[in-house]
Design an enzyme around this catalytic site. Structure first.
Site: not given
Ligand code: AMP
Length: 397
Positions: A36, A198, A354, A377
């Site tokens: 950064r 999510k 992120g 974000g």
């Molecule tokens: P996000 O911040 O929503 O983009 O989520 C990223 C996180 O999702 C990462 O830390 C991944 O380890 C997690 N992730 C991705 N695929 C899976 C999965 N199949 N089960 C659990 N966590 C997951």
């Protein structure tokens, strides 16, 4: 870009109040990743070359309006000085008489960095008085902190109400250029790949992108919420029960638009997230009750790779699996490699910030992408089609 940038202003002899995002990872007072800081060097060098003096402001961590020694920006000032090979004077506060006295006496070429903005509650509260005190430090305001542009904080939206012109640095200019292309005029076919944990955090992005893309590829933990909403067995996989109805609605919308959304056709499953857990690949509708999905399977990788390589524009937000664990990282790695290949061939491959940006860096693919967003974000909200307050606050071109 309809906002003023640092290429539109004469900085000779001016004191520039520069908002950056130096929220770097630290361990025991040591910076563990200075990406950064490095990312702001082009803007800083341009301003210095033009004959400006600089007052640099940033936040670090979440001190909640209180002074926390371990969240001081002092080590960051030291690192910036090393990178610039120039003196960077660190001041122990960001407001106050003594600080203003020093910033008012700056000569061209001099650089000071002020202490963590979030040591004061006025920063997050967007307090007018706090903004006014900060604004005393400069003649011109430059924002190069894209990652905080979705926050209506004093240093992001309060100062530009007082200081004019208020313009974008090169980092923000690049973010708006590439994220803007995706929403306004992406070369076709345009593919979006959305993954991560999510569905709930990405509903806005899914809904905004669905009408714009040719295909929407889904991966990561959120696949299982979609599968579950379609009545499939997902074993011990991650699921957001409260997002099942929303997932179903998005799926139905996609079907009405000719089935743009693609879900994994096979899944890598494991007993747990442990590195030593044995793995196997199963079809999407054969997930055993006692196992969890941790990555996309080989057939999905091939299917998605083929789709990516036929595109002219690809945007990815969210990993395809638990990429932090080596054994579960192949899906994310190979999909990013295909995007890098596309970008190297002259097409557009953009990665949202992120965790996705962390994955790109982990696999050493950052330099091969067209653009890797610096904001988690902020880039999500931009891709949702929302106006970012920090961008809106800048002077019009
Ligand atoms: P996000 O911040 O929503 O983009 O989520 C990223 C996180 O999702 C990462 O830390 C991944 O380890 C997690 N992730 C991705 N695929 C899976 C999965 N199949 N089960 C659990 N966590 C997951």
């Amino acid at each position: 870009m309809h906002k003023m940038t640092i290429d539109d202003v004469d900085f000779k002899g001016k004191r520039v109040l520069l908002r950056v995002d130096y929220n770097v990872p630290m361990e025991q007072g040591e910076i563990t990743d200075d990406t950064r800081i490095r990312a702001t060097l082009p803007t800083i060098k341009k301003l210095l070359n033009d004959g400006a003096s600089l007052v640099i402001i940033s936040h670090l961590g979440r001190p909640s309006g209180k002074v926390m020694k371990e969240l001081s920006l002092r080590p960051v000032a030291k690192r910036l000085a090393e990178l610039l090979e120039k003196n960077v004077e660190f001041l122990q506060n960001c407001v106050g008489k003594d600080i203003t006295k020093r910033t008012k006496s700056l000569k061209p070429g001099e650089i000071v960095m002020l202490e963590n903005l979030r040591f004061h509650p006025g920063e997050k509260a967007n307090d007018e008085n706090f903004s006014a005190q900060l604004a005393k430090h400069g003649d011109i305001y430059v924002n190069d902190a894209f990652a905080v542009c979705h926050r209506a904080h004093a240093s992001v939206v309060g100062i530009p109400k007082i200081l004019s012109p208020a313009c974008a640095g090169y980092l923000i200019e690049k973010e708006i250029k590439y994220l803007g292309i995706l929403l306004e005029d992406p070369p076709q076919p345009f593919i979006a790949i959305i993954g991560g944990a999510k569905v709930s955090t990405k509903i806005g992005v899914l809904e905004n992108l669905l009408p714009r893309v040719d295909k929407l590829l889904i991966g990561g933990g959120m696949s299982f919420t979609f599968f579950s909403s379609l009545g499939l067995e997902i074993g011990k996989s991650l699921v957001e029960k409260e997002a099942l109805t929303t997932a179903m609605k998005i799926w139905v919308k996609s079907e009405e638009k000719g089935g743009k959304m693609m879900l994994p056709v096979d899944v890598l499953v494991a007993e747990s997230l442990d590195e030593d857990s044995p793995v196997k690949t199963v079809e999407y509708d054969r997930i055993p009750k006692n196992l969890m999905g941790v990555d996309i399977g080989q057939s999905t990788i091939q299917l998605y790779q083929g789709t990516i390589l036929e595109a002219k524009t690809v945007f990815l937000n969210g990993p395809m699996g638990v990429f932090e664990v080596e054994k579960f990282s192949e899906g994310t790695k190979t999909i990013l490699e295909s995007m890098a290949e596309l970008a190297q061939g002259g097409d557009i491959a953009v990665v949202g910030g992120g965790d996705s940006a962390a994955a790109v860096h982990k696999f050493n693919l950052a330099d091969e992408m067209t653009h890797v967003s610096t904001g988690g974000g902020a880039s999500l909200e931009f891709m949702e089609g929302k106006e970012l307050p920090g961008i809106a606050a800048l002077s019009d071109a």
